[in-house]
Design a protein around this motif. Structure first.
Motif, PDB file in Angstrom:
ATOM      1  N   PHE A  54     -75.925 -57.735 -84.511  1.00 37.43           N
ATOM      2  CA  PHE A  54     -75.244 -58.081 -83.255  1.00 37.43           C
ATOM      3  C   PHE A  54     -73.874 -57.419 -83.320  1.00 37.43           C
ATOM      4  N   PRO A  55     -73.363 -56.906 -82.202  1.00 35.91           N
ATOM      5  CA  PRO A  55     -72.093 -56.164 -82.243  1.00 35.91           C
ATOM      6  C   PRO A  55     -70.943 -56.962 -82.844  1.00 35.91           C
ATOM      7  N   PHE A  56     -70.932 -58.262 -82.585  1.00 35.37           N
ATOM      8  CA  PHE A  56     -69.836 -59.097 -83.084  1.00 35.37           C
ATOM      9  C   PHE A  56     -70.417 -60.156 -84.013  1.00 35.37           C
ATOM     10  N   THR A  57     -70.186 -60.007 -85.296  1.00 36.72           N
ATOM     11  CA  THR A  57     -70.736 -60.949 -86.266  1.00 36.72           C
ATOM     12  C   THR A  57     -69.662 -61.931 -86.709  1.00 36.72           C
ATOM     13  N   HIS A  58     -70.087 -63.149 -86.934  1.00 39.53           N
ATOM     14  CA  HIS A  58     -69.189 -64.210 -87.376  1.00 39.53           C
ATOM     15  C   HIS A  58     -69.934 -65.076 -88.377  1.00 39.53           C
ATOM     16  N   LYS A  59     -69.260 -65.467 -89.427  1.00 39.54           N
ATOM     17  CA  LYS A  59     -69.915 -66.191 -90.521  1.00 39.54           C
ATOM     18  C   LYS A  59     -70.587 -67.465 -90.044  1.00 39.54           C
ATOM     19  N   LYS A  60     -69.983 -68.179 -89.087  1.00 42.65           N
ATOM     20  CA  LYS A  60     -70.546 -69.443 -88.626  1.00 42.65           C
ATOM     21  C   LYS A  60     -71.452 -69.279 -87.406  1.00 42.65           C
ATOM     22  N   LEU A  61     -71.062 -68.397 -86.477  1.00 42.55           N
ATOM     23  CA  LEU A  61     -71.844 -68.250 -85.248  1.00 42.55           C
ATOM     24  C   LEU A  61     -73.116 -67.453 -85.466  1.00 42.55           C
ATOM     25  N   ASN A  62     -73.069 -66.472 -86.356  1.00 41.28           N
ATOM     26  CA  ASN A  62     -74.226 -65.610 -86.592  1.00 41.28           C
ATOM     27  C   ASN A  62     -74.305 -65.290 -88.087  1.00 41.28           C
ATOM     28  N   PRO A  63     -74.572 -66.303 -88.923  1.00 36.60           N
ATOM     29  CA  PRO A  63     -74.474 -66.117 -90.378  1.00 36.60           C
ATOM     30  C   PRO A  63     -75.436 -65.080 -90.932  1.00 36.60           C
ATOM     31  N   TYR A  64     -76.635 -64.965 -90.363  1.00 40.07           N
ATOM     32  CA  TYR A  64     -77.606 -64.013 -90.903  1.00 40.07           C
ATOM     33  C   TYR A  64     -77.165 -62.570 -90.649  1.00 40.07           C
ATOM     34  N   ALA A  65     -76.685 -62.294 -89.441  1.00 38.27           N
ATOM     35  CA  ALA A  65     -76.183 -60.959 -89.135  1.00 38.27           C
ATOM     36  C   ALA A  65     -74.908 -60.664 -89.924  1.00 38.27           C
ATOM     37  N   TRP A  66     -74.084 -61.683 -90.096  1.00 35.80           N
ATOM     38  CA  TRP A  66     -72.840 -61.509 -90.849  1.00 35.80           C
ATOM     39  C   TRP A  66     -73.134 -61.109 -92.296  1.00 35.80           C
ATOM     40  N   ARG A  67     -74.144 -61.735 -92.907  1.00 36.23           N
ATOM     41  CA  ARG A  67     -74.470 -61.436 -94.298  1.00 36.23           C
ATOM     42  C   ARG A  67     -75.170 -60.092 -94.427  1.00 36.23           C
ATOM     43  N   ALA A  68     -75.802 -59.643 -93.360  1.00 35.82           N
ATOM     44  CA  ALA A  68     -76.590 -58.408 -93.434  1.00 35.82           C
ATOM     45  C   ALA A  68     -75.775 -57.146 -93.156  1.00 35.82           C
ATOM     46  N   LYS A  69     -74.555 -57.290 -92.654  1.00 32.79           N
ATOM     47  CA  LYS A  69     -73.849 -56.141 -92.086  1.00 32.79           C
ATOM     48  C   LYS A  69     -73.549 -55.030 -93.096  1.00 32.79           C
ATOM     49  N   ASN A  70     -73.429 -55.361 -94.374  1.00 29.83           N
ATOM     50  CA  ASN A  70     -73.087 -54.339 -95.372  1.00 29.83           C
ATOM     51  C   ASN A  70     -74.279 -53.842 -96.179  1.00 29.83           C
ATOM     52  N   SER A  71     -75.475 -54.273 -95.821  1.00 29.98           N
ATOM     53  CA  SER A  71     -76.656 -53.868 -96.572  1.00 29.98           C
ATOM     54  C   SER A  71     -77.100 -52.464 -96.175  1.00 29.98           C
ATOM     55  N   ALA A  72     -77.649 -51.720 -97.138  1.00 32.92           N
ATOM     56  CA  ALA A  72     -78.119 -50.365 -96.893  1.00 32.92           C
ATOM     57  C   ALA A  72     -79.366 -50.386 -96.021  1.00 32.92           C
ATOM     58  N   LYS A  73     -79.631 -49.275 -95.356  1.00 33.35           N
ATOM     59  CA  LYS A  73     -80.831 -49.176 -94.526  1.00 33.35           C
ATOM     60  C   LYS A  73     -82.063 -48.868 -95.375  1.00 33.35           C
ATOM     61  N   GLU A  74     -81.836 -48.335 -96.578  1.00 32.85           N
ATOM     62  CA  GLU A  74     -82.941 -48.070 -97.501  1.00 32.85           C
ATOM     63  C   GLU A  74     -82.439 -48.257 -98.924  1.00 32.85           C
ATOM     64  N   GLU A  75     -83.245 -48.877 -99.756  1.00 26.12           N
ATOM     65  CA  GLU A  75     -82.874 -49.085-101.150  1.00 26.12           C
ATOM     66  C   GLU A  75     -84.126 -49.197-102.007  1.00 26.12           C
TER      67      GLU A  75
END
Length: 361
Positions: A49-70
């Motif tokens: 989601f364009p605007f991530t927040h730890k409480k409002l969108n915790p799953y997107a917030w935790r995913a934002k720094n993950s690689a697209k392939e690993e």
């Protein structure tokens, strides 16, 4: 013999933002891959989601720094991003997940990995998205149900309809405990299409050890209980904390993080139990082995569980358990050598269960 090519599709998989998520799926795939009888690639979609927040969108917030392939344990893992609006994710995520993942699946086929089947873990939204993809690519689909996807989500009208559609469309269904077969049968799904395939535990990792050096390492000098799990209501950490008022000879360690952390800290303070209860935060899986081996018992007070891996892990380390009778748990704690099942899921149920175990360890 020709290896079976599997495309595992699941949002329950470890990534940089959430390294403990879906470890049970990774462990199953790791050991399956090591058998030499299959090839596996993993598509593990992450919410965006364009605007991530730890409480409002915790799953997107935790995913934002993950690689697209690993890569991990010999597995290639793709993390396509699917659009997820906070508070609306339940209804839009199956289609959003499928559309975001379709290019990756087409690309793997074009690059020579023409997989034989889609292996989906978690029924909703993952199983629905996988069924859509299976129909678009003309691939068979197997769906594994793991817990709240069948013991909670069918209470909602649209998810129930989609789960029933996917269950009738899939080529095979797996549940991680016998108790999870019933919701599918209640929807009219043919029992012969459902296989119970329980989770295992790695006995090379989780094994009994001498507790003395482990207790010394953790500074444990008295009877100590352990609770492990995400800090949310259904895990029942609050029941265990309140039970500690009556379990005066015991201390409690809680491993895990989550939205209820501040609420639990406040409860501990209100009860005046700061000296006897410690919130450890997230503990790496390998480090949990030390805690399992050092404590006197694991306590699990969940209202819902498919197949609680923490129970298996504790028992494999030689540590008995006290657990609520939630769904598949009686299949795990199947005799008195393993531990005690609470008579009721309540503060008094925790107290009685712990006392019963400690009086007859």
């Amino acid at each position: 013999m020709k290896k079976v090519k599997i495309l595992t599709f699941t949002s329950l998989f470890p990534h940089v933002g959430n390294p403990t998520q879906g470890l049970f799926v990774m462990e199953r795939l790791r050991h399956l891959n090591a058998s030499g009888q299959v090839e596996i690639k993993v598509v593990a979609p992450l919410p965006w989601f364009p605007f991530t927040h730890k409480k409002l969108n915790p799953y997107a917030w935790r995913a934002k720094n993950s690689a697209k392939e690993e890569s991990s344990h010999g597995l290639t893992i793709y993390h396509p991003r699917y659009f997820l609006i906070p508070k609306l994710g339940m209804y839009m995520s199956p289609l959003s997940m499928a559309l975001a993942s379709l290019p990756i699946l087409k690309k793997t086929v074009a690059q020579g990995y023409d997989f034989d089947l889609i292996d989906a873990h978690y029924f909703y939204p993952d199983g629905i998205a996988a069924t859509i993809l299976g129909k678009l690519l003309n691939k068979p689909v197997i769906i594994t149900a793991r817990g709240s996807d069948l013991n909670q989500l069918p209470n909602y009208f649209i998810p129930k309809k989609l789960i029933k559609w996917a269950a009738n469309s899939a080529d095979g269904l797996i549940t991680v405990c016998a108790a999870l077969k019933k919701p599918l049968q209640d929807m009219g799904i043919d029992e012969s299409t459902i296989t119970v395939l329980r989770n295992g535990v790695d006995l090379e990792k989780f094994t009994p050890q001498d507790p003395t050096p482990l207790r010394k390492r953790l500074g444990i000098t008295s009877t100590t209980l352990l609770s492990v799990g995400y800090l949310i209501d259904r895990k029942g950490h609050d029941l265990i904390i309140r039970a500690m008022e009556k379990l005066e000879a015991c201390n409690l360690l809680i491993a895990g993080d989550g939205p209820n952390r501040e609420e639990l800290l406040l409860l501990i303070k209100e009860l005046g139990l700061e000296n006897r209860i410690k919130l450890l935060g997230e503990i790496p899986h390998t480090e949990l082995i030390v805690y399992y081996g050092a404590v006197d018992a694991l306590v699990l007070a969940s209202s819902r569980e498919g197949w609680a891996n923490v129970l298996l892990e504790a028992m494999a380390c030689g540590t008995p358990v006290v657990a609520s009778k939630a769904w598949g748990t009686p299949e795990v704690v199947a005799n008195a050598d393993a531990g005690v099942l609470m008579e009721e899921r309540s503060v008094q149920g925790v107290v009685d269960g712990v006392n019963k175990l400690l009086n007859n360890p």
